[in-house]
Design an enzyme around this catalytic site. Structure first.
Site, short mmCIF file in Angstrom:
data_model
loop_
_atom_site.label_atom_id
_atom_site.label_comp_id
_atom_site.label_asym_id
_atom_site.label_seq_id
_atom_site.Cartn_x
_atom_site.Cartn_y
_atom_site.Cartn_z
N THR A 164 -25.30 -24.14 21.14
CA THR A 164 -24.70 -23.05 20.35
C THR A 164 -25.71 -21.91 20.15
O THR A 164 -26.91 -22.12 20.08
CB THR A 164 -24.22 -23.53 18.97
OG1 THR A 164 -25.32 -24.06 18.26
CG2 THR A 164 -23.14 -24.58 19.11
N ASP A 191 -24.74 -32.56 9.24
CA ASP A 191 -23.42 -32.56 8.62
C ASP A 191 -22.70 -31.22 8.79
O ASP A 191 -21.48 -31.17 8.86
CB ASP A 191 -23.54 -32.89 7.13
CG ASP A 191 -24.01 -34.32 6.91
OD1 ASP A 191 -23.68 -35.19 7.75
OD2 ASP A 191 -24.71 -34.57 5.92
N ASP A 535 -19.26 -30.80 1.26
CA ASP A 535 -20.04 -31.27 2.42
C ASP A 535 -21.17 -30.30 2.76
O ASP A 535 -21.43 -30.01 3.94
CB ASP A 535 -19.15 -31.47 3.66
CG ASP A 535 -18.22 -32.66 3.50
OD1 ASP A 535 -18.28 -33.33 2.46
OD2 ASP A 535 -17.44 -32.92 4.43
N1 LIG Z 1 -27.05 -21.62 17.12
C1 LIG Z 1 -26.92 -21.60 15.80
N2 LIG Z 1 -27.56 -20.69 15.05
C2 LIG Z 1 -27.46 -20.67 13.72
N3 LIG Z 1 -26.71 -21.56 13.01
C3 LIG Z 1 -26.06 -22.50 13.71
C4 LIG Z 1 -26.13 -22.57 15.13
N4 LIG Z 1 -25.38 -23.61 15.55
C5 LIG Z 1 -24.86 -24.16 14.44
N5 LIG Z 1 -25.24 -23.51 13.33
C6 LIG Z 1 -24.94 -23.78 11.90
O1 LIG Z 1 -26.08 -24.39 11.30
C7 LIG Z 1 -25.66 -25.12 10.17
C8 LIG Z 1 -26.60 -26.29 9.90
O2 LIG Z 1 -26.66 -27.09 11.03
P1 LIG Z 1 -26.74 -28.67 11.06
O3 LIG Z 1 -25.72 -29.27 10.23
O4 LIG Z 1 -26.74 -29.05 12.50
O5 LIG Z 1 -28.20 -28.97 10.52
P2 LIG Z 1 -28.83 -29.19 9.10
O6 LIG Z 1 -28.34 -28.21 8.12
O7 LIG Z 1 -30.28 -29.29 9.33
O8 LIG Z 1 -28.35 -30.63 8.72
P3 LIG Z 1 -27.44 -31.20 7.55
O9 LIG Z 1 -26.16 -30.42 7.59
O10 LIG Z 1 -27.30 -32.65 7.89
O11 LIG Z 1 -28.19 -30.97 6.26
C9 LIG Z 1 -24.25 -25.57 10.49
O12 LIG Z 1 -23.44 -25.32 9.38
C10 LIG Z 1 -23.83 -24.76 11.70
O13 LIG Z 1 -22.64 -24.03 11.43
C1 LIG Z 2 -34.75 -39.43 -9.95
C2 LIG Z 2 -34.17 -39.59 -8.62
C3 LIG Z 2 -33.00 -38.71 -8.40
C4 LIG Z 2 -32.39 -38.98 -7.05
C5 LIG Z 2 -31.00 -38.44 -6.98
C6 LIG Z 2 -30.35 -38.96 -5.77
C7 LIG Z 2 -28.88 -38.69 -5.75
C8 LIG Z 2 -28.49 -38.68 -4.32
C9 LIG Z 2 -27.03 -38.82 -4.11
C10 LIG Z 2 -26.71 -38.62 -2.66
C11 LIG Z 2 -25.66 -37.63 -2.51
C12 LIG Z 2 -25.37 -37.35 -1.07
C13 LIG Z 2 -24.14 -36.55 -0.99
C14 LIG Z 2 -23.96 -35.97 0.37
C15 LIG Z 2 -23.82 -34.72 0.57
C16 LIG Z 2 -23.60 -34.15 1.92
O1 LIG Z 2 -22.24 -34.13 2.23
C17 LIG Z 2 -24.08 -32.71 1.99
C18 LIG Z 2 -24.09 -32.27 3.44
O2 LIG Z 2 -25.17 -32.82 4.12
N1 LIG Z 2 -25.43 -32.58 1.50
C19 LIG Z 2 -25.68 -31.82 0.46
O3 LIG Z 2 -24.85 -31.23 -0.14
C20 LIG Z 2 -27.13 -31.74 0.05
C21 LIG Z 2 -27.26 -31.82 -1.46
C22 LIG Z 2 -27.37 -33.22 -1.90
C23 LIG Z 2 -27.62 -33.27 -3.37
C24 LIG Z 2 -28.54 -34.39 -3.77
#
Ligand SMILES: Nc1ncnc2c1ncn2[C@@H]1O[C@H](COP(=O)(O)OP(=O)(O)OP(=O)(O)O)[C@@H](O)[C@H]1O
Ligand SMILES: CCCCCCCCCCCCC/C=C/[C@@H](O)[C@H](CO)NC(=O)CCCCC
Ligand SMILES: [Ca+2]
Length: 584
Positions: A164, A191, A535
Site C-alpha cells: 500500500t 489491527d 478498534d
Molecule cells: N502505505 C500506507 N501509508 C500510510 N498509512 C497506511 C498505509 N497503509 C496502511 N496505512 C494505515 O496505517 C494504519 C496503521 O497500520 P497497521 O494497523 O498496519 O499498523 P499499526 O498501527 O502499527 O498496528 P496496530 O493497528 O496493530 O496498532 C492503518 O489504519 C492503515 O489504514
Molecule cells: C497497571 C497496569 C495497567 C495495564 C492496563 C492494561 C489494560 C489492557 C487492556 C487491553 C485492551 C486491548 C483492547 C484492544 C484494542 C484494540 O482493538 C485497538 C486496536 O489495536 N488498540 C487500541 O485501541 C490501543 C489502546 C489500548 C488501550 C490500552
C-alpha cells in the site's frame, strides 16, 4: 474413498526403516526394526499436511532442492508451546522419505496429493495480499517475502501482492476493484490494516447483495471471501485473539489450512453507519488513552503505556445512559470462567442457529443467514450513572498487554458481544481493575464492575448535559491555554515563535498533557464527554447504537488451541481427534 487412498509400504528416513501407512485421514509411520513396546508412531492428519515435494527439499529459512529419484519430502504443521502466550506456535515440520524405487515414490506423492485435495477442498488457491510497509516496526514487506510467500508457494497458493502507498488503499480496492478468482484477502500489518480489509469486504458484500449497511435493523450478508492476518503491527489484537500467538509463520500456516467465523459489531449514529468493530468499542478510559496516544505517535507502541499512565492520572469519569439487549443467558455467560477455544461448542451451537440448514463446513458458503429470534432473549435494560469506562467487545480482545483480554470468556463466533460497565470508583480501585487485565485475576470480580452478554447496546448522554459538555471542554481548554501561555511566554516571549517550531510544538503537547493531569488531580476540571475508541480509531460521535452480527466474516484461523489438551492426545488419533498430533 478411504480404501482407494490407502497406501502402505516400507520407507526409509535416514538409515532407519519405517512402516508407513496413508489412510484417508492420516499419514503414519512406525519404526519397523524395533520391538513392539519400543515402537513409536508419528501420526500426521492429512488436514495438516502443507505440501508434498519430490526429492529432498527444504523451504525455510531458504529453499533448497536436491532432485533425487527415490525421495520425497512431506511438510506438515508442527506445534510448540509459546513462552509468552497461551496459544501454540506452529512451525513447518519436514520429513524426507526414501523409497526402494521411483515407481513407489511416485505412488506415494500421487496418493498424498489426492488425499490432500479430497480432504481439504476448501483450502485457498488464490489470495489478494495487502502489505502495509509502515505498520508496527515497518517490517511488513520483509516478513511477507521471507517467511510467508515460501509457505504459500509450497501449498500451491498463488498470490497477488499490493504494497500500500496510502491509508485506506486496501479498503478502497476491495470496495471497487474486480475480485473474481480470489478466495481470500490477506493483510500484512496490524489491527488498522485488518480493519481496512474488514470494511472493504463487508461493504463490497452488502453492495453486491443490494443491502443497506446504514440501517442497523438490516440482516447483513456474510462475506464470501476469507480474511487472513499476518501480524506486523503494534498491537495485533485480532491476530492474538484468534490465533493465540503473534507469529507470522503460525499465521501463514493457519491461512493455508484453517477457517474460523467471527462476530462483527456495527456502530451506528442516527441513520448512519459509523464503523464496524471486532475488538473494542470503548468509551471513557480506552477512548481517552487512544486520543492521548495520537499526540505521541512517534513513541511507537510505547505510546499506549505512556498515554495509559497520563489518562489514569487524570482520574476521569463520564456521565452516560447505557441501554442493552441481553443475549440468551441459558447459552453462556461472560462470568462462566470458560474460554472460547478452537472447536468451541458455544460457537458451534450458534452456527447451527445462524445457518440452520447446514451442519458442516459447507456452511462456509451458505447463503442462508436468517436472523434468529429467541424467546429467552430479554428486553432492553437501561442504566444511568457515571462510568470510568464502557466497553463492548465481540471477542476476548486478548493481546500482549492483556493475555486473557478485556473479556476472557467472550466467544469469537457466538453472535454476542460483552458489555463491560466500570462505574466511577476510587482511583486505586480502578487501578486494581486495570491491573487485573495483566494477570489471571478476575477483573469482573469487583463491586464497581458489571459485565453483560449482549446483542445490542445504545449509549446516550443524560438530558441537559450538552451545556455541561461545552462548559467542561471550555474550562479545560482555558486551563490548558493559561498554562501554555505562562510556559511559552516565560521561555520564548512570543507564541508565534512557538507555533513555527516543530520541536516546540511537541513541547506544547507535553505541557498540554501536564495541564490536563493537573486538572484531573487538582481542579477536577475534566471534559464532560469522552470519545469512543473503535478498534483503534476515534469515532466522531458520542451517542451511538451497536449491534452484533453473528459470524459476519470468516478468518483463516482456528481460535486458540488448548495446549494441555493437545499434549494429552493419544498417538493413535482417530477421526475425532484429527487435530491431535504427536512428535518425537
Ligand atoms: N502505505 C500506507 N501509508 C500510510 N498509512 C497506511 C498505509 N497503509 C496502511 N496505512 C494505515 O496505517 C494504519 C496503521 O497500520 P497497521 O494497523 O498496519 O499498523 P499499526 O498501527 O502499527 O498496528 P496496530 O493497528 O496493530 O496498532 C492503518 O489504519 C492503515 O489504514
Ligand atoms: C497497571 C497496569 C495497567 C495495564 C492496563 C492494561 C489494560 C489492557 C487492556 C487491553 C485492551 C486491548 C483492547 C484492544 C484494542 C484494540 O482493538 C485497538 C486496536 O489495536 N488498540 C487500541 O485501541 C490501543 C489502546 C489500548 C488501550 C490500552
Ligand atoms: Ca462474540
Amino acid at each position: 474413498m478411504e480404501t482407494d487412498l490407502r497406501l502402505e509400504s516400507s520407507l526409509w528416513i535416514g538409515n532407519k526403516r519405517y512402516r508407513a501407512v496413508l489412510t484417508g485421514w492420516h499419514l503414519k509411520w512406525t519404526e519397523a526394526d524395533k520391538k513392539n513396546g519400543d515402537k513409536k508412531t508419528v501420526s500426521v492428519p492429512v488436514a495438516e499436511v502443507v505440501g508434498v515435494e519430490n526429492g529432498r527439499v527444504e523451504i525455510l529459512p531458504q529453499k533448497s532442492v536436491e532432485d533425487t529419484d527415490k525421495d520425497f519430502t512431506v511438510f506438515y504443521i508442527k506445534r510448540s508451546r509459546s513462552r509468552s502466550t497461551y496459544g501454540l506456535l506452529w512451525s513447518l515440520g519436514r520429513t524426507q522419505f526414501s523409497c526402494p524405487s521411483r515407481v513407489l515414490r511416485d505412488q506415494w506423492t500421487n496418493h498424498l496429493r489426492t488425499a490432500l485435495k479430497t480432504h481439504s477442498p476448501l483450502r485457498p488457491h488464490r489470495l489478494l495480499v495487502f502489505i502495509n510497509p509502515f505498520g508496527g516496526k515497518k517490517k511488513g514487506r520483509e516478513i511477507y517475502h521471507s517467511l510467508v510467500a515460501p509457505l504459500f508457494e509450497l501449498a500451491g497458493i498463488s498470490s497477488h501482492v499490493i504494497v500500500t502507498e496510502r491509508a485506506n488503499q486496501a479498503r478502497d480496492h476491495l470496495l471497487k476493484k474486480d475480485l473474481t478468482g480470489f478466495d481470500g484477502v490477506v493483510c500484512v500489518g496490524g489491527d488498522g490494516m485488518f480493519s481496512e480489509v474488514l470494511h472493504g469486504l463487508i461493504g463490497r458484500t452488502q453492495q453486491e447483495a443490494g443491502l443497506c449497511e446504514t440501517d442497523p435493523a438490516v440482516t447483513l450478508q456474510p462475506c464470501p471471501l476469507h480474511i487472513g492476518i499476518i501480524p506486523a503491527g503494534s498491537t495485533d489484537c485480532v491476530c492474538y485473539a484468534t490465533v493465540g500467538v503473534i507469529d507470522p509463520v503460525s499465521s501463514a500456516l493457519h491461512i493455508i489450512i484453517d477457517s474460523q467465523p467471527l462476530d462483527v459489531c456495527s456502530v451506528h449514529h442516527a441513520s448512519t453507519l459509523v464503523r464496524y468493530s471486532v475488538s473494542l468499542v470503548g468509551y471513557g478510559f480506552y477512548g481517552d488513552v487512544l486520543a492521548e496516544s495520537e499526540k505521541h505517535r512517534w513513541m511507537g507502541p510505547l505510546r499506549y503505556d505512556y498515554s495509559g499512565t497520563v489518562v489514569y492520572l487524570s482520574n476521569r469519569s463520564y456521565a452516560g445512559i447505557v441501554q442493552y439487549l441481553p443475549a440468551d443467558p441459558l447459552l453462556s455467560s461472560p462470568k462462566d470462567k470458560t474460554r472460547c477455544l478452537s472447536g468451541c461448542n458455544v460457537c458451534s451451537r450458534s452456527t447451527e442457529r445462524l445457518f440452520p440448514h447446514t451442519s458442516d463446513s459447507g456452511s462456509l458458503y451458505s447463503s442462508h443467514f436468517s436472523q434468529y429470534s429467541n424467546d429467552s432473549e430479554g428486553e432492553w435494560v437501561s442504566v444511568e450513572g457515571r462510568f470510568r469506562c464502557v466497553s463492548i467487545t465481540c471477542m476476548s480482545s486478548s493481546c500482549a498487554r492483556s493475555p486473557l483480554g478485556l473479556s476472557p470468556s467472550a466467544h469469537l463466533a457466538d453472535g454476542t458481544g460483552d458489555l463491560i460497565l466500570v462505574w466511577d470508583t476510587h482511583p486505586l480501585s480502578f487501578l486494581k481493575f486495570l491491573y487485573r487485565h495483566t494477570s489471571t485475576q478476575d477483573q469482573f470480580d469487583l463491586p464497581f464492575v458489571e459485565v453483560h452478554r449482549v446483542k445490542a447496546v445504545r449509549f446516550s448522554l443524560p438530558d441537559g448535559r450538552e451545556e455541561e459538555v461545552h462548559e467542561g471542554i471550555g474550562e479545560l481548554n482555558r486551563a490548558i491555554e493559561e498554562r501554555e501561555y505562562v510556559d511559552t511566554v516565560s521561555r520564548n516571549g512570543s507564541q508565534q515563535q512557538l507555533a513555527q517550531s516543530v520541536v516546540e510544538r511537541e513541547t506544547m503537547n507535553e505541557h498540554k498533557t501536564v495541564a490536563s493531569i493537573l486538572c484531573g488531580l487538582c481542579c477536577k476540571k475534566t471534559p464532560a464527554v469522552s470519545v469512543w475508541n473503535c478498534d483503534g480509531e476515534i469515532l466522531p460521535f458520542t451517542e451511538i447504537f451497536c449491534r452484533i452480527h453473528g459470524q459476519l466474516v470468516r478468518l483463516y484461523a482456528r481460535g486458540i488451541e488448548d495446549g494441555a489438551a493437545m499434549q494429552n492426545c493419544s498417538q493413535e488419533s482417530d477421526k475425532n481427534k484429527s487435530r491431535c498430533i504427536t512428535y518425537k
